[in-house]
Scaffold this active site. Structure first.
Site, PDB file in Angstrom:
ATOM      1  NE  ARG A  31      -3.971  -1.405   2.608  1.00  0.00           N
ATOM      2  CZ  ARG A  31      -4.130  -2.310   3.902  1.00  0.00           C
ATOM      3  NH1 ARG A  31      -3.912  -1.249   4.554  1.00  0.00           N
ATOM      4  NH2 ARG A  31      -4.854  -3.056   3.203  1.00  0.00           N
ATOM      5  NE  ARG A 104      20.444 -10.371   3.429  1.00  0.00           N
ATOM      6  CZ  ARG A 104      21.468 -10.574   3.451  1.00  0.00           C
ATOM      7  NH1 ARG A 104      22.270  -9.518   2.708  1.00  0.00           N
ATOM      8  NH2 ARG A 104      22.069 -11.329   2.117  1.00  0.00           N
TER       9      ARG A 104
HETATM   10  C1  JUQ Z   1      19.331 -24.491   4.716  1.00  0.00           C
HETATM   11  C2  JUQ Z   1      19.251 -25.726   5.443  1.00  0.00           C
HETATM   12  C3  JUQ Z   1      19.247 -25.899   7.235  1.00  0.00           C
HETATM   13  C4  JUQ Z   1      21.214 -22.371   7.779  1.00  0.00           C
HETATM   14  C5  JUQ Z   1      21.581 -22.653   8.342  1.00  0.00           C
HETATM   15  C6  JUQ Z   1      21.046 -23.935   9.066  1.00  0.00           C
HETATM   16  C7  JUQ Z   1      20.576 -24.769   8.870  1.00  0.00           C
HETATM   17  C8  JUQ Z   1      21.112 -20.949   6.356  1.00  0.00           C
HETATM   18  C9  JUQ Z   1      20.977 -19.711   5.268  1.00  0.00           C
HETATM   19  C10 JUQ Z   1      19.542 -18.301   5.238  1.00  0.00           C
HETATM   20  C11 JUQ Z   1      18.334 -17.035   5.078  1.00  0.00           C
HETATM   21  C12 JUQ Z   1      18.837 -14.873   3.402  1.00  0.00           C
HETATM   22  C13 JUQ Z   1      19.731 -13.661   3.156  1.00  0.00           C
HETATM   23  C14 JUQ Z   1      18.285 -19.750   9.276  1.00  0.00           C
HETATM   24  C15 JUQ Z   1      24.837 -22.488   5.024  1.00  0.00           C
HETATM   25  C16 JUQ Z   1      24.152 -23.974   5.504  1.00  0.00           C
HETATM   26  C17 JUQ Z   1      19.774 -24.499   7.636  1.00  0.00           C
HETATM   27  C18 JUQ Z   1      20.574 -23.512   6.517  1.00  0.00           C
HETATM   28  C19 JUQ Z   1      19.624 -23.708   5.244  1.00  0.00           C
HETATM   29  N1  JUQ Z   1      22.056 -21.275   6.278  1.00  0.00           N
HETATM   30  N2  JUQ Z   1      20.532 -19.130   5.096  1.00  0.00           N
HETATM   31  C20 JUQ Z   1      18.829 -16.376   3.917  1.00  0.00           C
HETATM   32  C21 JUQ Z   1      18.082 -15.960   2.512  1.00  0.00           C
HETATM   33  O1  JUQ Z   1      18.787 -12.527   4.186  1.00  0.00           O
HETATM   34  O2  JUQ Z   1      20.843 -14.092   2.564  1.00  0.00           O
HETATM   35  O3  JUQ Z   1      17.948 -16.010   5.232  1.00  0.00           O
HETATM   36  N3  JUQ Z   1      18.806 -18.382   6.682  1.00  0.00           N
HETATM   37  C22 JUQ Z   1      19.373 -20.124   7.491  1.00  0.00           C
HETATM   38  O4  JUQ Z   1      19.221 -20.595   8.362  1.00  0.00           O
HETATM   39  C23 JUQ Z   1      23.170 -20.844   6.419  1.00  0.00           C
HETATM   40  C24 JUQ Z   1      23.878 -21.912   5.261  1.00  0.00           C
END
Ligand code: JUQ
Length: 150
Positions: A31, A104
């Protein structure tokens, strides 16, 4: 009994409410910046809110899965505390990303670490339960015996 899992259920309901809050923020941003569906592009201010919500949603199934497997097979208390920390991390992530892409990062690393802890608890809990049920070996008890704790 299902009542035994009320701590995990409470964290799950809180997680759903957090997701609803993120979705509402996208509606408000649409919005505010006049971005009508199905468009997903617009000013950077809108796109950051949109991506923050999308990224949190993307990891929601993984989070709920490891929250419950760690809680049921390892420890409900530890799992619930990690769950609350993860939700707090995601709230900071959403707010940080809404301000700037750089903002972030710190909460993202925090959330990822907590998720790894839950993955670790799940793996350990499921492995130990598997050994107990199918191989009739209580590894936890064996370790306690070996360390002379009993
Ligand atoms: C996938 C499956 C399991 C992860 C950590 C732990 C377990 C993440 C990577 C994000 C985002 C957002 C951005 C919360 C190196 C292995 C996991 C897992 C990932 N990892 N990315 C990213 C897209 O703003 O860039 O939210 N969150 C994660 O975990 C680390 C990855």
């Amino acid at each position: 009994m299902l009542e035994d899992a009320v701590g995990l259920a409470a964290v799950t309901v809180l997680a759903v409410l957090e997701q609803a809050y993120f979705s509402l923020q996208v509606i408000y941003a649409r919005r505010k910046y006049s971005v009508s569906p199905p468009a997903t592009t617009g000013p950077p201010e809108f796109e950051r809110v949109f991506r923050a919500q999308a990224n949190c949603s993307e990891y929601f199934p993984v989070f709920i899965t490891v929250l419950w497997t760690a809680g049921v097979f390892f420890s409900q208390g530890l799992s619930s505390v990690c769950g609350l920390l993860y939700l707090y991390g995601r709230l900071c992530y959403f707010r940080g990303y809404s301000q700037s892409a750089q903002g972030r990062l710190a909460p993202l690393y925090f959330s990822a670490k907590i998720l790894w802890v839950l993955v670790g608890f799940s793996s350990l809990g499921v492995f130990l339960s598997f050994c107990r049920v199918y191989l009739n070996v209580d590894l936890l008890q064996e370790v306690c015996f070996a360390l002379d704790l009993v």
